[in-house]
Write a protein that holds these residues in place. Structure first.
Motif, PDB file in Angstrom:
ATOM      1  N   LEU A 221       0.995  -1.204  -0.059  1.00 22.73           N
ATOM      2  CA  LEU A 221      -0.084   0.192  -0.047  1.00 22.73           C
ATOM      3  C   LEU A 221       1.028   1.215  -0.155  1.00 22.73           C
ATOM      4  O   LEU A 221       0.521   2.249  -0.689  1.00 22.73           O
ATOM      5  N   MET A 222       2.051   1.176   0.696  1.00 21.29           N
ATOM      6  CA  MET A 222       2.814   2.443   0.686  1.00 21.29           C
ATOM      7  C   MET A 222       3.549   2.592  -0.386  1.00 21.29           C
ATOM      8  O   MET A 222       3.835   3.784  -0.920  1.00 21.29           O
ATOM      9  N   GLU A 223       3.787   1.514  -1.281  1.00 19.85           N
ATOM     10  CA  GLU A 223       4.554   1.520  -2.612  1.00 19.85           C
ATOM     11  C   GLU A 223       3.666   2.407  -3.465  1.00 19.85           C
ATOM     12  O   GLU A 223       4.162   2.984  -4.488  1.00 19.85           O
ATOM     13  N   GLY A 224       2.176   1.739  -3.539  1.00 17.38           N
ATOM     14  CA  GLY A 224       1.180   2.289  -4.330  1.00 17.38           C
ATOM     15  C   GLY A 224       1.227   2.017  -5.836  1.00 17.38           C
ATOM     16  O   GLY A 224       0.888   2.612  -6.599  1.00 17.38           O
ATOM     17  N   LYS A 225       2.241   0.962  -6.044  1.00 17.41           N
ATOM     18  CA  LYS A 225       2.416   0.510  -7.465  1.00 17.41           C
ATOM     19  C   LYS A 225       1.109  -0.652  -7.593  1.00 17.41           C
ATOM     20  O   LYS A 225       0.628  -1.384  -6.592  1.00 17.41           O
ATOM     21  N   PRO A 226       0.698  -0.775  -8.760  1.00 18.65           N
ATOM     22  CA  PRO A 226      -0.320  -1.780  -9.294  1.00 18.65           C
ATOM     23  C   PRO A 226       0.369  -3.091  -8.449  1.00 18.65           C
ATOM     24  O   PRO A 226       1.232  -3.699  -8.655  1.00 18.65           O
ATOM     25  N   ASN A 227      -0.832  -3.965  -7.647  1.00 16.81           N
ATOM     26  CA  ASN A 227      -0.372  -5.023  -7.193  1.00 16.81           C
ATOM     27  C   ASN A 227      -1.801  -6.008  -6.941  1.00 16.81           C
ATOM     28  O   ASN A 227      -2.550  -5.408  -6.270  1.00 16.81           O
ATOM     29  N   PRO A 228      -1.886  -7.037  -7.461  1.00 22.10           N
ATOM     30  CA  PRO A 228      -3.022  -7.925  -7.133  1.00 22.10           C
ATOM     31  C   PRO A 228      -3.520  -8.186  -5.871  1.00 22.10           C
ATOM     32  O   PRO A 228      -4.469  -8.194  -5.572  1.00 22.10           O
ATOM     33  N   GLU A 229      -2.626  -7.925  -5.061  1.00 20.47           N
ATOM     34  CA  GLU A 229      -3.028  -8.233  -3.428  1.00 20.47           C
ATOM     35  C   GLU A 229      -3.585  -7.070  -2.933  1.00 20.47           C
ATOM     36  O   GLU A 229      -4.502  -7.177  -1.793  1.00 20.47           O
ATOM     37  N   ILE A 230      -3.402  -5.810  -3.624  1.00 22.42           N
ATOM     38  CA  ILE A 230      -4.325  -4.899  -2.684  1.00 22.42           C
ATOM     39  C   ILE A 230      -5.193  -3.919  -3.972  1.00 22.42           C
ATOM     40  O   ILE A 230      -5.727  -2.845  -3.582  1.00 22.42           O
ATOM     41  N   ASP A 231      -4.957  -4.485  -5.092  1.00 22.88           N
ATOM     42  CA  ASP A 231      -5.976  -3.657  -6.302  1.00 22.88           C
ATOM     43  C   ASP A 231      -7.333  -3.603  -5.873  1.00 22.88           C
ATOM     44  O   ASP A 231      -7.951  -2.546  -6.124  1.00 22.88           O
ATOM     45  N   SER A 232      -8.026  -4.506  -4.888  1.00 24.09           N
ATOM     46  CA  SER A 232      -9.294  -4.241  -4.696  1.00 24.09           C
ATOM     47  C   SER A 232      -9.435  -3.455  -3.537  1.00 24.09           C
ATOM     48  O   SER A 232     -10.646  -3.216  -3.100  1.00 24.09           O
ATOM     49  N   TYR A 233      -8.500  -3.004  -2.835  1.00 28.49           N
ATOM     50  CA  TYR A 233      -8.523  -2.171  -1.582  1.00 28.49           C
ATOM     51  C   TYR A 233      -9.246  -0.786  -2.015  1.00 28.49           C
ATOM     52  O   TYR A 233      -9.055  -0.028  -3.131  1.00 28.49           O
ATOM     53  N   LEU A 234     -10.238  -0.314  -0.770  1.00 34.32           N
ATOM     54  CA  LEU A 234     -10.729   0.949  -1.120  1.00 34.32           C
ATOM     55  C   LEU A 234     -10.106   2.071  -0.924  1.00 34.32           C
ATOM     56  O   LEU A 234      -9.030   1.997  -0.008  1.00 34.32           O
ATOM     57  N   VAL A 235     -10.360   3.086  -1.756  1.00 35.33           N
ATOM     58  CA  VAL A 235      -9.418   4.524  -1.354  1.00 35.33           C
ATOM     59  C   VAL A 235     -10.571   5.518  -0.601  1.00 35.33           C
ATOM     60  O   VAL A 235     -11.685   5.728  -1.521  1.00 35.33           O
ATOM     61  N   PHE A 236     -10.276   6.199   0.482  1.00 36.24           N
ATOM     62  CA  PHE A 236     -11.115   7.465   0.735  1.00 36.24           C
ATOM     63  C   PHE A 236     -10.123   8.456   1.059  1.00 36.24           C
ATOM     64  O   PHE A 236      -9.116   8.386   1.545  1.00 36.24           O
ATOM     65  N   ASP A 237     -10.491   9.583   0.294  1.00 31.71           N
ATOM     66  CA  ASP A 237      -9.696  10.924   0.383  1.00 31.71           C
ATOM     67  C   ASP A 237     -10.510  11.802   0.908  1.00 31.71           C
ATOM     68  O   ASP A 237     -11.402  12.580   0.097  1.00 31.71           O
ATOM     69  N   PRO A 238     -10.548  12.057   2.341  1.00 34.21           N
ATOM     70  CA  PRO A 238     -11.583  13.256   2.780  1.00 34.21           C
ATOM     71  C   PRO A 238     -11.405  14.582   2.370  1.00 34.21           C
ATOM     72  O   PRO A 238     -12.320  15.471   2.403  1.00 34.21           O
ATOM     73  N   ARG A 239     -10.179  14.942   1.710  1.00 34.37           N
ATOM     74  CA  ARG A 239      -9.966  16.182   0.864  1.00 34.37           C
ATOM     75  C   ARG A 239     -10.581  16.506  -0.604  1.00 34.37           C
ATOM     76  O   ARG A 239     -10.636  17.371  -1.017  1.00 34.37           O
TER      77      ARG A 239
END
Length: 621
Positions: free
Chosen positions: A517-535
């Protein structure tokens, strides 16, 4: 400057102790005012790891009391209240003000006080004609306990049971989620950062992430919001907040670990950075283990045998330094350095005197850790803990264990809880569960008079996950329908952990996922993770955007349902071994030792009518 939660929270508390006046560079108010501090049990736990009695004196606090204790009036002195905003505390404050216990009342609430309670306070003090005694009311947003620079807990007891209880209703679940969100909001307000939030799809993690996103959005609409100052992080880039729930990786809460920090917590019951162990001459000795202890700070992540070697090394170095001082001052080599043998060469006398406090302090630290290590070693030998650690690690790597070896451990040394933890690790690590083998394990546990409710509960979850992982979509829906009837609220949380329950990788799933997640590169393990940006505009939340790509330098990792020093240590190792070095803060609803987490699993098993009816207390022996 990297995020430092301990420092930020301490600064807020010091400002509060100084009647919320600006504090000068020395850390004290420009005008010293003597005052009385009143707190409740929860806020005492917030203060305990950060502020010592000598610090209270430094900030003019002459007396301090729990709010529910009977207190005598102290006239002409202001009082500082630091309490949770709840009905009983408001009633007590009104009663104290109406009795004119103190000259003035500076009220500080650990989180934002709800309007109805504020109205109760106003009407109560008005009717008793004591409203003039209330000087200030502050929302402090400090409702969390910081144990180390990068470690915090919301001190929310039994969250795992509450979220996974089959009988829990929607309202109860929402209340728990709201309390967790409120605690996380306090952490972010203290750090003055609005992070980008990532979480797995479904379960409590998504519920918390979504509610926190909304709370931050609502707060950012006001002009004078808590985040307008911005500062506090090392670059223009915002930190990442990764939210998980305990079912993401059950094993980390159960396994035995051989590193110093997790061992001390698990075996000796480290609480709020304090523990008590039997002393050399009988009786109990209490110790504090925090950032003021250089040995704990430097060696907490080492394996126990390495710690024992390091204690020996430090002791030899200390003896050598004492001999050197004695030699230079004409004392006797090998003598204890107590300052009485300082004769002879006056040229070196001042140096010797100056080194006395430092040497004395070093000796105290060495003695402390020698004592702790001795007690740990006794427990390790008596319970064969090294064997548990090795076999659990082997199970995680190989995805199973030889039947004879498995039953040998369950019939060998160790407490009932040790055996139960090992049996549950066998269930989690096995790629397939052999029914006759599982029955033999249960029989061995019952033979040792262990309550098998927790074992049965995890076995049930595992079989459900295996069914879900192998089923096609039509039958999967049937399983989910059936499971929701059986598990109530917990189904989404249960299914979220499918992959990790089936994982046999030695590396913990949490640091691996956080790294991705910190690398932020495409990765099948985390591609389905949700993103929330309150700003960001609401429409873009839940999906990935270009400015959300990493790499991120700083992250806050939050575990719902109980965290531990095993995960904390693995995340700090991850941060230190990155190039450039990253910064990771780890937080959780509560910090649980293996036995405490097993108790929660046992309770869930019993609520579902699983396992034997032996009392839980007997399993702790």
């Amino acid at each position: 400057m990297a995020l430092n939660l301990r420092q930020k929270q301490t600064e807020c508390i010091i400002r509060m102790l100084n009647l919320n006046q600006p504090v000068n560079p020395t850390g004290t108010a420009n005008e010293e005012v003597y005052k009385i501090l009143i707190y409740d049990k929860f806020c005492q736990n917030i203060l305990s790891p950060l502020i010592h009695v000598k610090d209270l004196r430094k900030h003019g606090v002459t007396l301090y009391f729990l709010i529910d204790k009977d207190r005598k009036p102290v006239h002409d002195v202001p009082s500082v209240y630091f309490v949770q905003p709840n009905h009983s505390n408001i009633q007590r404050i009104v009663a104290d003000a109406s009795r004119s216990l103190y000259d003035s009342f500076h009220l500080n609430f650990s989180s934002s006080i709800p309007r109805p309670l504020l109205e109760d306070l106003a009407s109560g003090t008005l009717s008793s004609d004591s409203i003039h005694r209330i000087s200030k009311v502050h929302d402090q947003y400090l409702e969390f306990v910081t144990l180390e620079d990068n470690l915090f807990s919301l001190s929310r007891k039994s969250t795992y049971v509450q979220l996974n209880d089959p009988s829990a209703g929607d309202k109860e679940i929402e209340d728990i989620i709201e309390r967790v969100v409120s605690g996380l909001f306090c952490v972010l307000a203290t750090l003055a950062v609005v992070p980008i939030i990532r979480c797995p799809h479904g379960g409590p993690a998504e519920m918390v992430a979504s509610a926190l996103d909304q709370k931050l959005r609502d707060h950012l609409l006001s002009k004078n919001n808590l985040f307008s100052e911005g500062g506090g992080f090392s670059s223009f880039q915002r930190p990442l907040l990764c939210i998980f729930d305990r079912n993401f990786e059950l094993s980390a809460g159960i396994q035995h670990d051989f590193r110093y920090r997790p061992l001390v917590h698990d075996i000796l019951g480290l609480k709020l950075n304090r523990l008590s162990v039997p002393g050399e001459k009988g009786g109990m000795k209490s110790y504090e283990l925090d950032s003021s202890d250089p040995f704990w700070w430097a060696n907490g992540s080492l394996e126990f045998p390495e710690v024992a070697v390091e204690i020996e090394t430090q002791l030899n170095k200390y003896k050598k330094d004492v001999d050197e001082v004695n030699r230079r001052t004409g004392g006797t080599a090998g003598a204890e350095f107590d300052g009485t043998d300082l004769i002879g060469n006056t040229k070196h006398l001042m140096n010797a005197v100056n080194s006395l406090p430092e040497l004395t302090e070093r000796k105290q630290v060495i003695d402390k850790h020698t004592n702790i290590a001795t007690v740990l070693l006794g427990e390790i030998k008596e319970r064969s803990l090294d064997s548990y650690v090795k076999k659990e690690n082997d199970m995680m790597v190989r995805g199973g264990i030889d039947r004879n070896e498995l039953l040998g451990v369950l019939k060998g040394k160790g407490t009932k809880i040790d055996k139960l933890r090992f049996a549950i690790m066998y269930i989690i690590c096995s790629e397939t569960i052999n029914p006759s083998e599982a029955e033999a394990v249960e029989a061995a546990l019952r033979e040792s008079e262990v309550d098998t409710s927790a074992f049965q509960y995890v076995k049930k979850i595992k079989s459900l996950n295996v069914s879900l992982a192998s089923a096609n979509s039509a039958s999967r829906n049937n399983i989910v329908d059936w499971a929701e009837k059986l598990y109530g609220q917990s189904i989404s949380a249960v299914t979220a952990g499918v992959k990790n329950l089936l994982s046999s990788d030695r590396q913990l799933a949490l640091p691996r996922t956080v790294e991705a997640l910190m690398e932020g590169k495409p990765n099948p393990e985390i591609d389905s993770y949700l993103v929330f940006d309150p700003r960001a505009p609401k429409s873009s939340s839940g999906t990935s955007s270009s400015h959300l790509k990493g790499p991120f330098k700083e992250a806050i990792v939050f575990m719902i349902g109980g965290g531990n020093y095993v995960e904390y240590g693995s995340l700090q190792d991850l941060a230190q071994h990155q190039q450039p070095v990253k910064h990771v803060i780890y937080g959780t609803t509560e910090i649980l030792a293996g036995m405490e987490f097993i108790e929660q699993l046992t309770l869930l098993g019993q609520k579902m009518g699983l396992g034997s009816s032996i009392a839980t207390s007997s399993a702790t022996n």
